[in-house]
Write a protein that holds these residues in place. Structure first.
Motif, PDB file in Angstrom:
ATOM      1  N   HIS A  11       0.830  -1.216   0.000  1.00 36.71           N
ATOM      2  CA  HIS A  11       0.000   0.000   0.000  1.00 36.71           C
ATOM      3  C   HIS A  11       0.864   1.265   0.000  1.00 36.71           C
ATOM      4  CE1 HIS A  11      -3.423  -2.581   0.539  1.00 36.71           C
ATOM      5  NE2 HIS A  11      -2.953  -3.053   1.681  1.00 36.71           N
ATOM      6  N   GLY A  12       1.973   1.194  -0.748  1.00 35.66           N
ATOM      7  CA  GLY A  12       2.828   2.362  -0.921  1.00 35.66           C
ATOM      8  C   GLY A  12       3.865   2.569   0.158  1.00 35.66           C
ATOM      9  N   LEU A  13       3.873   1.729   1.168  1.00 32.97           N
ATOM     10  CA  LEU A  13       4.841   1.862   2.261  1.00 32.97           C
ATOM     11  C   LEU A  13       5.822   0.695   2.241  1.00 32.97           C
ATOM     12  CD1 LEU A  13       2.379   2.887   5.128  1.00 32.97           C
ATOM     13  CD2 LEU A  13       3.804   4.404   3.721  1.00 32.97           C
ATOM     14  N   VAL A  14       7.062   0.959   2.695  1.00 30.67           N
ATOM     15  CA  VAL A  14       8.086  -0.087   2.713  1.00 30.67           C
ATOM     16  C   VAL A  14       7.733  -1.101   3.796  1.00 30.67           C
ATOM     17  CG1 VAL A  14      10.517  -0.597   3.028  1.00 30.67           C
ATOM     18  CG2 VAL A  14       9.823   1.541   1.911  1.00 30.67           C
ATOM     19  N   TRP A  36      10.399  -4.086  -5.661  1.00 34.32           N
ATOM     20  CA  TRP A  36      11.220  -3.267  -6.569  1.00 34.32           C
ATOM     21  C   TRP A  36      12.673  -3.646  -6.319  1.00 34.32           C
ATOM     22  CZ3 TRP A  36      11.316   2.846  -6.714  1.00 34.32           C
ATOM     23  CH2 TRP A  36      12.160   3.265  -7.755  1.00 34.32           C
ATOM     24  N   ILE A  37      13.256  -4.298  -7.324  1.00 33.20           N
ATOM     25  CA  ILE A  37      14.648  -4.738  -7.240  1.00 33.20           C
ATOM     26  C   ILE A  37      15.476  -3.876  -8.185  1.00 33.20           C
ATOM     27  CG2 ILE A  37      16.221  -6.703  -7.350  1.00 33.20           C
ATOM     28  CD1 ILE A  37      13.900  -7.046  -5.390  1.00 33.20           C
ATOM     29  N   GLY A  38      16.487  -3.205  -7.664  1.00 31.16           N
ATOM     30  CA  GLY A  38      17.368  -2.373  -8.481  1.00 31.16           C
ATOM     31  C   GLY A  38      18.753  -2.971  -8.546  1.00 31.16           C
ATOM     32  N   LEU A  39      19.244  -3.261  -9.756  1.00 29.97           N
ATOM     33  CA  LEU A  39      20.562  -3.867  -9.964  1.00 29.97           C
ATOM     34  C   LEU A  39      21.437  -2.906 -10.766  1.00 29.97           C
ATOM     35  CD1 LEU A  39      19.433  -7.447 -11.068  1.00 29.97           C
ATOM     36  CD2 LEU A  39      19.973  -6.670  -8.759  1.00 29.97           C
ATOM     37  N   TYR A  40      22.717  -2.900 -10.422  1.00 28.08           N
ATOM     38  CA  TYR A  40      23.674  -2.073 -11.158  1.00 28.08           C
ATOM     39  C   TYR A  40      24.809  -2.956 -11.675  1.00 28.08           C
ATOM     40  CZ  TYR A  40      27.144   1.479 -12.303  1.00 28.08           C
ATOM     41  OH  TYR A  40      28.069   2.245 -12.959  1.00 28.08           O
ATOM     42  N   GLU A  41      24.851  -3.100 -13.010  1.00 29.31           N
ATOM     43  CA  GLU A  41      25.883  -3.872 -13.708  1.00 29.31           C
ATOM     44  C   GLU A  41      26.103  -5.254 -13.074  1.00 29.31           C
ATOM     45  OE1 GLU A  41      29.372  -1.489 -14.246  1.00 29.31           O
ATOM     46  OE2 GLU A  41      28.329  -0.028 -15.507  1.00 29.31           O
ATOM     47  N   PRO A  42      25.051  -6.074 -12.995  1.00 25.54           N
ATOM     48  CA  PRO A  42      25.220  -7.426 -12.443  1.00 25.54           C
ATOM     49  C   PRO A  42      25.945  -8.333 -13.426  1.00 25.54           C
ATOM     50  CG  PRO A  42      23.013  -7.160 -13.300  1.00 25.54           C
ATOM     51  CD  PRO A  42      23.677  -5.808 -13.439  1.00 25.54           C
ATOM     52  N   ARG A 129      13.681   7.595  -3.058  1.00 27.07           N
ATOM     53  CA  ARG A 129      13.295   8.265  -1.816  1.00 27.07           C
ATOM     54  C   ARG A 129      12.115   9.209  -2.035  1.00 27.07           C
ATOM     55  NH1 ARG A 129      18.946   8.105  -0.716  1.00 27.07           N
ATOM     56  NH2 ARG A 129      19.274  10.050  -1.853  1.00 27.07           N
ATOM     57  N   ARG A 130      12.124   9.912  -3.156  1.00 27.18           N
ATOM     58  CA  ARG A 130      10.997  10.823  -3.431  1.00 27.18           C
ATOM     59  C   ARG A 130       9.701  10.043  -3.621  1.00 27.18           C
ATOM     60  NH1 ARG A 130      14.681  13.397  -6.970  1.00 27.18           N
ATOM     61  NH2 ARG A 130      13.519  12.600  -8.780  1.00 27.18           N
ATOM     62  N   LEU A 131       9.773   8.915  -4.306  1.00 27.29           N
ATOM     63  CA  LEU A 131       8.576   8.112  -4.511  1.00 27.29           C
ATOM     64  C   LEU A 131       8.063   7.547  -3.191  1.00 27.29           C
ATOM     65  CD1 LEU A 131       9.469   6.154  -7.782  1.00 27.29           C
ATOM     66  CD2 LEU A 131       8.002   8.153  -7.537  1.00 27.29           C
ATOM     67  N   GLU A 132       8.981   7.155  -2.317  1.00 27.76           N
ATOM     68  CA  GLU A 132       8.560   6.586  -1.034  1.00 27.76           C
ATOM     69  C   GLU A 132       7.899   7.624  -0.136  1.00 27.76           C
ATOM     70  OE1 GLU A 132      12.128   4.859   0.455  1.00 27.76           O
ATOM     71  OE2 GLU A 132      11.993   3.063  -0.802  1.00 27.76           O
ATOM     72  N   GLU A 133       8.134   8.900  -0.440  1.00 26.06           N
ATOM     73  CA  GLU A 133       7.473   9.951   0.338  1.00 26.06           C
ATOM     74  C   GLU A 133       6.032  10.173  -0.095  1.00 26.06           C
ATOM     75  OE1 GLU A 133       9.953  13.313  -0.231  1.00 26.06           O
ATOM     76  OE2 GLU A 133      11.583  12.579   1.056  1.00 26.06           O
ATOM     77  N   ASP A 134       5.656   9.588  -1.230  1.00 32.01           N
ATOM     78  CA  ASP A 134       4.283   9.729  -1.736  1.00 32.01           C
ATOM     79  C   ASP A 134       3.661   8.338  -1.812  1.00 32.01           C
ATOM     80  OD1 ASP A 134       1.926  10.420  -2.912  1.00 32.01           O
ATOM     81  OD2 ASP A 134       2.809  11.485  -4.620  1.00 32.01           O
ATOM     82  N   ALA A 139       1.512   3.356  -4.242  1.00 34.55           N
ATOM     83  CA  ALA A 139       0.571   2.246  -4.079  1.00 34.55           C
ATOM     84  C   ALA A 139      -0.064   1.833  -5.398  1.00 34.55           C
ATOM     85  CB  ALA A 139      -0.512   2.627  -3.071  1.00 34.55           C
ATOM     86  N   GLU A 140       0.088   2.659  -6.450  1.00 34.87           N
ATOM     87  CA  GLU A 140      -0.487   2.299  -7.741  1.00 34.87           C
ATOM     88  C   GLU A 140       0.199   1.095  -8.356  1.00 34.87           C
ATOM     89  OE1 GLU A 140      -1.024   5.532 -10.430  1.00 34.87           O
ATOM     90  OE2 GLU A 140      -1.668   6.919  -8.857  1.00 34.87           O
ATOM     91  N   GLY A 141       1.429   0.794  -7.942  1.00 40.16           N
ATOM     92  CA  GLY A 141       2.051  -0.437  -8.376  1.00 40.16           C
ATOM     93  C   GLY A 141       3.258  -0.265  -9.275  1.00 40.16           C
ATOM     94  N   PRO A 142       3.758  -1.379  -9.839  1.00 46.15           N
ATOM     95  CA  PRO A 142       4.985  -1.352 -10.650  1.00 46.15           C
ATOM     96  C   PRO A 142       4.893  -0.471 -11.885  1.00 46.15           C
ATOM     97  CG  PRO A 142       4.398  -3.597 -10.041  1.00 46.15           C
ATOM     98  CD  PRO A 142       3.244  -2.743  -9.660  1.00 46.15           C
TER      99      PRO A 142
END
Length: 328
Positions: A11-14, A36-42, A129-134, A139-142
């Motif tokens: 519901h939009g919260l971690v 939400w999985i974020g990968l950098y140069e795996p 971080r900005r998205l997590e503040e809203d 909560a709208e999803g991926p």
């Protein structure tokens, strides 16, 4: 593992700040939640664990690990695979301006989004971080996260366009003052080549965002397509600026050539005017300097002064005439 973030949102919260990526197939998050999985140069092994855990298609994984793809959307069952390209202007050690490209790929399915970033130095941490503040929007999803990251990537093109605008304006100002030297002309053609490549690499982003905004795609809710239309508008603005910059660079040499021809024409007219003025006393002096005994007026007492006065009068008349028509 090169995991920048692995979080579950409910519901939009971690709800889980550090999800385990252990390479075991996992059940989908419950309704109202997504990962939400974020990968950098795996590397291949790291990407394989993510593939198994979220059931990603092997062909899409292969494309994500080879960061030379053009922007595109592929559909694999109830998942979509999106490739976007990043671009930034860097200065080489030789002082040349070079556009460097990166690639960010997205796997979007029911209850998850996986982003794989190669090359780009613009991390998504601040955006996350900005998205997590809203929480309401998150909560709208991926699909909303996909829009937000794509918008973030497209906005990254704007500083590039601003820098190229500044370079083009500087070249235009210099071209007005004097014809560009060989180094400047080579720089202009290199930048034009860079802009043509930018169009080839980034241009397909228009079709990608257009499909996201109008086509029926898995995991893309119809109510969220309005957000992708905003990204599409930004892409089109960037491509319009790119086209304008390409035309500006093409016109710099032509404009400089016209100005140089005008400057040469003015110089030619001035030289021709002074040559005509100096030709009068030269011709008269040449005639009266000939070694003949019977030259009219050569035996007059005041002949020299009359001759000098005629030369001055004719030269003054020619000078006045050339001055009046703007040749001097």
């Amino acid at each position: 593992m090169t995991i920048v973030a692995a979080r579950r949102y409910t519901h939009g919260l971690v709800s889980h700040a550090d999800l385990p990526i252990d390479g075991e197939a996992c059940s989908l998050p419950p309704d109202g939640s997504f990962d939400w999985i974020g990968l950098y140069e795996p590397d291949d092994a790291e990407m394989e664990r993510v593939r198994v855990q979220y059931g990603l298609h092997p062909l899409a994984v292969e494309d994500a690990l080879h960061p030379r793809q053009l922007p595109k959307i592929d559909i694999y069952g109830q998942q979509i695979f999106v490739v976007a390209r990043t671009a930034e202007l860097v200065e080489t050690p030789e002082g040349e301006d070079l556009i460097e490209y990166g690639q960010t790929s997205f796997f979007v399915g029911k209850g998850f989004i996986v982003s794989v970033r190669f090359g780009s130095t613009r991390a998504h941490s601040d955006l996350r971080r900005r998205l997590e503040e809203d929480a309401e929007r998150l909560a709208e999803g991926p699909d909303y996260v996909l829009h937000a990251v794509l918008d973030f990537l497209v906005d990254g093109y704007l500083p590039l366009m601003d820098d190229l605008d500044a370079i083009a304006q500087e070249m235009e100002e210099d071209a007005i003052d004097e014809f560009p030297d060989q180094a400047t002309i080579r720089r202009i053609f290199r930048l034009r080549r860079q802009l043509r490549r930018f169009e080839r690499v980034i241009g397909p982003m228009e079709e990608v965002t257009k499909r996201l905004s109008v086509a029926e795609l898995p995991v893309i809710d119809a109510s969220s397509q309005i957000w992708f239309r905003d990204v599409l508008d930004h892409v089109r603005r960037v491509l319009a600026r790119q086209s304008g910059l390409k035309e500006t660079l093409a016109s710099i040499v032509d404009t400089a050539s016209l100005l140089e021809q005008h400057r040469q024409g003015e110089m030619t007219r001035k030289l021709a005017s002074w040559a005509a003025i100096l030709a009068v006393p030269t011709a008269i002096a040449g005639v009266y300097g000939m070694n003949f005994e019977r030259i009219p007026g050569s035996h007059l007492v005041d002949g020299f002064y009359w001759l000098l006065g005629v030369m001055i009068a004719v030269c003054a008349l020619l000078y006045w005439r050339f001055r009046k028509i703007g040749w001097i």
